[in-house]
Design a protein around this motif. Structure first.
Motif, mmCIF file in Angstrom:
data_model
loop_
_atom_site.group_PDB
_atom_site.id
_atom_site.type_symbol
_atom_site.label_atom_id
_atom_site.label_comp_id
_atom_site.label_asym_id
_atom_site.label_seq_id
_atom_site.Cartn_x
_atom_site.Cartn_y
_atom_site.Cartn_z
ATOM 1 N N ALA A 39 0.845 -1.200 0.000
ATOM 2 C CA ALA A 39 0.000 0.000 0.000
ATOM 3 C C ALA A 39 0.873 1.241 0.000
ATOM 4 O O ALA A 39 1.880 1.311 0.712
ATOM 5 N N PRO A 40 0.525 2.261 -0.794
ATOM 6 C CA PRO A 40 1.315 3.496 -0.790
ATOM 7 C C PRO A 40 1.169 4.245 0.534
ATOM 8 O O PRO A 40 0.166 4.100 1.244
ATOM 9 N N ARG A 49 -7.496 1.796 6.831
ATOM 10 C CA ARG A 49 -7.348 0.453 7.415
ATOM 11 C C ARG A 49 -5.885 0.109 7.638
ATOM 12 O O ARG A 49 -5.375 -0.894 7.128
ATOM 13 N N PRO A 50 -5.153 0.921 8.381
ATOM 14 C CA PRO A 50 -3.728 0.633 8.577
ATOM 15 C C PRO A 50 -3.465 -0.685 9.299
ATOM 16 O O PRO A 50 -2.400 -1.281 9.128
ATOM 17 N N ASP A 54 -0.105 -4.691 8.406
ATOM 18 C CA ASP A 54 0.787 -5.604 9.112
ATOM 19 C C ASP A 54 0.271 -5.733 10.542
ATOM 20 O O ASP A 54 -0.565 -4.957 10.986
ATOM 21 N N ARG A 55 0.799 -6.683 11.257
ATOM 22 C CA ARG A 55 0.351 -6.921 12.621
ATOM 23 C C ARG A 55 0.847 -5.810 13.545
ATOM 24 O O ARG A 55 2.020 -5.439 13.521
ATOM 25 N N ILE A 68 0.421 12.098 8.042
ATOM 26 C CA ILE A 68 -0.917 11.588 8.350
ATOM 27 C C ILE A 68 -0.866 10.424 9.331
ATOM 28 O O ILE A 68 0.125 9.704 9.421
ATOM 29 N N MET A 69 -1.985 10.254 10.039
ATOM 30 C CA MET A 69 -2.172 9.114 10.931
ATOM 31 C C MET A 69 -3.413 8.364 10.491
ATOM 32 O O MET A 69 -4.458 8.965 10.217
ATOM 33 N N GLY A 70 -3.294 7.050 10.417
ATOM 34 C CA GLY A 70 -4.422 6.235 9.999
ATOM 35 C C GLY A 70 -5.450 6.039 11.105
ATOM 36 O O GLY A 70 -5.247 6.405 12.264
ATOM 37 N N ARG A 71 -6.541 5.412 10.726
ATOM 38 C CA ARG A 71 -7.692 5.221 11.612
ATOM 39 C C ARG A 71 -7.533 3.963 12.466
ATOM 40 O O ARG A 71 -7.033 2.947 12.018
ATOM 41 N N ALA A 72 -7.973 4.060 13.716
ATOM 42 C CA ALA A 72 -8.128 2.913 14.616
ATOM 43 C C ALA A 72 -6.848 2.105 14.778
ATOM 44 O O ALA A 72 -6.859 0.872 14.692
#
Length: 204
Positions: A39-40, A49-50, A54-55, A68-72
């Protein structure tokens, strides 16, 4: 950062995400593992969906270096926010009017999530820190200024005479460049380039 941090903290474990087309450091300390993430960095999956990339464990610390910061995200997150251009001046970031609303929505969402939720915020200058705090004063205790590093070529030389001797630019050309206007300096550069290839360059 990728090369030096694991060496500075040998007792910690580092798991690096990298795009398949990204350059990979030749250094692999024993406390480093790697994962390919297709994913870019600035893609919808990274934002929305970060956890699917990966785990991620609850006791991990994730560094997001690109604004940027991803969600959840289930662990503590450190985000580097270089500036707030996408929030304050999206027209400077995206000149294509038809695309600007979509890209602005993407980046402003990721930046706002970072301002609201990141455990720590890093930024590259005091000016950027001041601007971020003016927009989001609640982050004052969470933000740190970490200046961009520079390669050895851009550091003050230990031996100035040796540095001058090693320079490929003659002192006469340096003098001409600094005492003329931009257009004449550019013309001087072009002239030198042409002469180096055996051409005859003249100007009035």
């Amino acid at each position: 950062l990728v090369d030096r941090l694991p060496t500075l903290a040998p007792k910690e474990s580092f798991h690096l995400w990298g795009h398949p087309r990204a350059a990979v450091s030749s250094l692999t300390p024993p406390n480093v593992t790697r994962a390919l993430v297709k994913a870019p960095v600035h893609g919808l999956r990274t934002l929305l969906r970060p956890v699917s990339l990966d785990r991620l464990e609850v006791d991990d610390v994730l560094h997001c270096p690109s604004n940027i910061m991803g969600r959840a995200i289930p662990c503590a997150v450190v985000v580097t926010i270089h500036d707030l251009m996408w929030l304050l001046h999206p027209d400077f970031c995206e000149p294509r009017v038809w695309l600007r609303p979509f890209r602005s929505a993407f980046f402003s969402t990721g930046i706002r999530w970072a301002l609201q939720r990141a455990a720590r915020l890093l930024t590259v200058s005091q000016a950027s820190s001041d601007e971020i705090i003016s927009v989001a004063p609640w982050v004052k205790d969470r933000i740190r200024v970490t200046h961009n590093a520079c390669s050895p070529e851009f550091r003050p030389p230990v031996d100035l005479d040796a540095a001058r001797a090693a320079s490929a630019i003659s002192s006469s050309f340096r003098s001409a460049s600094t005492t003329t206007g931009c257009s004449k300096t550019a013309l001087c550069c072009a002239s030198l380039t042409l002469r180096s290839h055996g051409a005859d360059s003249r100007s009035d």
